[in-house]
Enzyme design. Structure first.
Site, short mmCIF file in Angstrom:
data_model
loop_
_atom_site.label_atom_id
_atom_site.label_comp_id
_atom_site.label_asym_id
_atom_site.label_seq_id
_atom_site.Cartn_x
_atom_site.Cartn_y
_atom_site.Cartn_z
N ALA A 66 0.83 -1.22 0.00
CA ALA A 66 0.00 0.00 0.00
C ALA A 66 0.86 1.27 0.00
O ALA A 66 1.96 1.25 0.57
CB ALA A 66 -0.90 -0.01 1.25
N GLY B 63 -0.03 1.27 -3.21
CA GLY B 63 -0.30 0.47 -4.40
C GLY B 63 0.27 0.94 -5.72
O GLY B 63 -0.13 0.42 -6.76
N LYS C 169 3.06 0.27 -6.99
CA LYS C 169 3.70 -0.88 -7.66
C LYS C 169 2.68 -1.97 -7.95
O LYS C 169 2.80 -2.69 -8.95
CB LYS C 169 4.87 -1.38 -6.81
CG LYS C 169 5.93 -0.30 -6.67
CD LYS C 169 7.04 -0.65 -5.72
CE LYS C 169 7.94 0.56 -5.48
NZ LYS C 169 7.31 1.66 -4.70
N ASP D 94 -0.49 -5.89 2.93
CA ASP D 94 0.02 -4.77 3.73
C ASP D 94 -0.61 -4.87 5.11
O ASP D 94 -1.73 -5.36 5.26
CB ASP D 94 -0.33 -3.42 3.09
CG ASP D 94 0.57 -2.29 3.57
OD1 ASP D 94 1.50 -1.90 2.84
OD2 ASP D 94 0.36 -1.81 4.70
N CYS E 201 13.01 3.14 -0.56
CA CYS E 201 13.19 4.54 -0.98
C CYS E 201 14.10 5.23 0.03
O CYS E 201 13.76 6.27 0.58
CB CYS E 201 11.85 5.25 -1.09
SG CYS E 201 10.87 5.25 0.42
C1 LIG Z 1 7.36 1.79 1.30
S1 LIG Z 1 5.70 1.55 1.76
C2 LIG Z 1 5.06 0.66 0.38
C3 LIG Z 1 4.75 1.48 -0.86
C4 LIG Z 1 4.06 0.64 -1.93
N1 LIG Z 1 4.84 -0.54 -2.27
C5 LIG Z 1 3.78 1.43 -3.19
O1 LIG Z 1 4.48 1.27 -4.18
O2 LIG Z 1 2.82 2.21 -3.20
C6 LIG Z 1 5.85 0.29 2.99
C7 LIG Z 1 4.55 -0.36 3.40
O3 LIG Z 1 4.87 -1.44 4.26
C8 LIG Z 1 3.78 -1.62 5.15
N2 LIG Z 1 4.28 -2.45 6.27
C9 LIG Z 1 5.12 -2.08 7.26
N3 LIG Z 1 5.39 -3.13 8.06
C10 LIG Z 1 4.71 -4.20 7.55
C11 LIG Z 1 4.57 -5.56 7.93
N4 LIG Z 1 5.20 -6.06 9.02
N5 LIG Z 1 3.79 -6.37 7.17
C12 LIG Z 1 3.14 -5.89 6.10
N6 LIG Z 1 3.23 -4.60 5.69
C13 LIG Z 1 4.02 -3.77 6.41
C14 LIG Z 1 3.36 -0.22 5.49
O4 LIG Z 1 2.00 -0.19 5.92
C15 LIG Z 1 3.57 0.51 4.16
O5 LIG Z 1 2.36 0.59 3.44
#
Ligand SMILES: C[S@@+](CC[C@H](N)C(=O)[O-])C[C@H]1O[C@@H](n2cnc3c(N)ncnc32)[C@H](O)[C@@H]1O
Length: 403
Positions: free
Chosen positions: A223, A225, A227, A242, A337
């Site tokens: 999220a 989303g 990607k 997520d 990032c």
């Molecule tokens: C860098 S962001 C992702 C951005 C997304 N991939 C995009 O392209 O829009 C990292 C995400 O990891 C989720 N997150 C953090 N710890 C997590 C966990 N233990 N299990 C699943 N998701 C996790 C966060 O809620 C956050 O949405």
């Protein structure tokens, strides 16, 4: 002032603390966000100016210093007329150090303010990035933090991106990509119809590493989303996981708007267990996000060594779990990032040392501005595509599990 206090003292983001200012009209909130951003883009330089005009150093967290920072940042970063910034600054210190603020501000405005083209980053960040990447990269980062970046759109359909770029005075720097100078996103042509989504060009690179032939793809930490939509648009069958309910709701909205499909699961990846293994997994792990400093200058103040070390530890654990869910011969794409080697290169080296069945595959589908390092990973640093408006800082690599 409340936003800056929340960011600098409590480690919050600008957007999260601005969202709490429900008493503000949307235009005023947008102005407050812009002003807070300008203060954080140039804080060390603003403080040096203030110190040059005071005989006794004002405490870092004093109201007087904060009000003067806010006034100077408006002048340097937003071009606010002097009468307007004096008229809005002084009421903030009514019944307090009004004369002091008036005096310091008057002295500095009479002297004339610098253009603010390449402000210093916080000293600890300049030292860390200088050691990791060298002085040229720090210089490039200084030039970049002064400007709010252009708007990057990702298109589901590649020919459509090219015609959109031509029609809207944009430029396409990679397949499916358009860069624009405008920013009124929701009013722009094609937003409601879901033809594109906002995504920094660097953030669109990791999904390009997922092999086209992979059918069943897991998007881990998915999220909001960006990607997920790329993977779905490329024709993969996507499962997006997520742990954040509110961020998953945004992912769902994004998929609905763009008419793209993915299965969603709200789960902590450290506890979740899929019932099957995948052809490819994209892990876009949570991190210090220091690569996003152009849009979110506060990340430079939040990313203390402890935050970076905790990020690296979590990223290693997430990678180890994801590695178990991959088919033999499958690809595991890792990205962050972050501009910290601790969260990129070092996480990768440690993973490879723990998991001899994996190797890094050199990328073959990335644009020429994103070349592979000798070790096979891709590192996006400040300075890349600078003439075109720059990119977020990123690290990415495609790991292949031996068949
Ligand atoms: C860098 S962001 C992702 C951005 C997304 N991939 C995009 O392209 O829009 C990292 C995400 O990891 C989720 N997150 C953090 N710890 C997590 C966990 N233990 N299990 C699943 N998701 C996790 C966060 O809620 C956050 O949405």
């Amino acid at each position: 002032m409340q936003i800056l206090d929340a960011v600098l003292r409590r480690g919050q983001t600008i957007d999260a603390s601005a969202a709490k200012a429900t008493n503000l009209a949307p235009v005023d909130r947008a102005l407050a966000i812009a002003i807070a951003g300008e203060v954080l883009r140039r804080l060390p330089d603003l403080d040096a100016l203030i110190d040059s005009a005071t005989r006794q150093r004002l405490p870092d967290d004093s109201k007087a210093r904060m009000v003067i920072r806010i006034a100077l940042a408006q002048k340097i970063g937003l071009g606010t007329p002097e009468h307007a910034l004096v008229a809005t600054a002084l009421p903030l210190v009514d019944g307090g150090p009004r004369r002091l603020v008036h005096g310091v501000l008057g002295t500095l405005l009479r002297r004339g303010l610098p253009s603010g083209e390449a402000p210093h980053l916080p000293a600890d960040v300049e030292q860390r990035w200088g050691e990791a990447w060298g002085a040229d990269v720090v210089e490039a980062a200084r030039r970049q933090i002064a400007r709010r970046p252009a708007l990057d759109l990702s298109f589901a359909d590649c020919p459509e991106a090219e015609s959109y770029a031509t029609a809207h005075n944009g430029v396409s720097l990679a397949p499916n990509h358009v860069r624009l100078q405008s920013s009124a996103v929701t009013e722009m042509a094609g937003f409601q119809a879901g033809r594109w989504w906002v995504q920094d060009l660097a953030a669109s690179l990791p999904a390009r590493l997922v092999p086209a032939e992979a059918v069943d793809v897991l998007d881990l930490c998915a999220a909001p989303g960006g990607k997920t939509m790329q993977l779905a648009a490329a024709g993969h069958r996507v499962t997006a996981v997520d742990s954040s309910q509110s961020r998953l709701a945004r992912l769902r909205d994004n998929l609905d708007r763009t008419h793209l499909q993915a299965d969603l699961a709200e789960a902590d990846a450290l506890k979740w267990n899929p019932r099957r293994s995948f052809d490819a997994i994209l892990l876009d792990a949570p991190c210090s996000a220091t690569g996003t400093f152009r849009r979110h200058p506060e990340v430079l103040y939040r990313a203390r060594p402890r935050i970076i070390a905790e990020g690296a530890e979590l990223q290693g654990r997430l990678l180890d779990r994801a590695a178990q869910w991959l088919k033999l011969g499958g690809s595991l794409v890792y990205s962050v990032c972050s501009l910290e080697p601790q969260e990129g290169e070092q996480v990768m080296e440690a993973f490879l040392a723990r998991n001899p069945a994996f190797r890094i595959a050199a990328p073959d589908a990335l644009p020429a501005f994103a070349p592979a390092h000798d070790r096979g990973w891709v590192r996006i640093l400040p300075g890349i595509l600078e003439a075109e408006g720059g990119l977020d800082g990123f690290f990415m690599a495609r790991l292949v599990r031996a068949a």
